[in-house]
Design an enzyme around this catalytic site. Sequence first.
Site, PDB file in Angstrom:
ATOM      1  N   GLU A 287      31.591  32.818  42.592  1.00 50.31           N
ATOM      2  CA  GLU A 287      32.592  31.840  43.008  1.00 50.31           C
ATOM      3  C   GLU A 287      31.850  30.557  43.365  1.00 50.31           C
ATOM      4  OE1 GLU A 287      35.619  31.970  42.569  1.00 50.31           O
ATOM      5  OE2 GLU A 287      36.186  34.082  42.503  1.00 50.31           O
TER       6      GLU A 287
ATOM      7  N   CYS B  31      38.934  35.340  39.825  1.00 52.00           N
ATOM      8  CA  CYS B  31      37.658  35.844  39.356  1.00 52.00           C
ATOM      9  C   CYS B  31      37.467  35.311  37.950  1.00 52.00           C
ATOM     10  CB  CYS B  31      37.630  37.375  39.361  1.00 52.00           C
ATOM     11  SG  CYS B  31      36.110  38.061  38.666  1.00 52.00           S
TER      12      CYS B  31
END
Length: 226
Positions: free
Chosen positions: A105, A2
């Site tokens: 992402e 992340c």
Amino acid sequence: MCGRFTLTGIFDELIIRYGIEYALDPFHDPRYNVAPMQMIAAVIHDGERNRLGQLRWGLVPSWAKDESMASRMINARSETLLERPSFRNLVSRKRCLIPADSFYEWKTINGKKQPIRFMLEDESIFSMAGLYDSWICPKSGEKISTCTIITTSPNELVADVHDRMPVILRKEDEQKWINGHNTDTAQLLSLLVPFSEAEMKCHTVSPIVGNVRNDGPECIEKVILN
């Protein structure tokens, strides 16, 4: 991993969401492209109540000689927390919640890296599981409080894009995670699982997210690919 997330709500929303009785002067403005090494909102439990404050994203363990490792410590793998010296002692005593309402992402599409925004189905604030620590600079004596976001294997929605995702705690598990009186390591680790893909959604966004200087509403707008 992340490496970018958003927290687009206002400060008062955080106060209500986490049942904060007392907070410092409002420090949070809507954020659309939060990046490592920046100050971020975090919730801890002081033994009596939840407290909302700021931590710098990128963990510096209390025993570190300098800050050089911070940029490499933005994430901690849930499967190996107890094996890593930087994390294992924090699991039992320094756990935090990191509020967010989406994370990004990247996926290669047509030869280009395309950012994708993941969020809950209702687009509400959620809590990522984190660990924190405080480090004192040997030269200046300055105290720096930092954190890391715990990651786990991806659910089916995220797996199409990346092989890791942040641990998103269910609301009913948030207090179990941050309550310092909870020393049941096995129970704590059992919370660090992929969030249900049935309760999440995603969409493509503009490549401007790739530049940390871009931090406006245009970062989260849905983009239709040709």
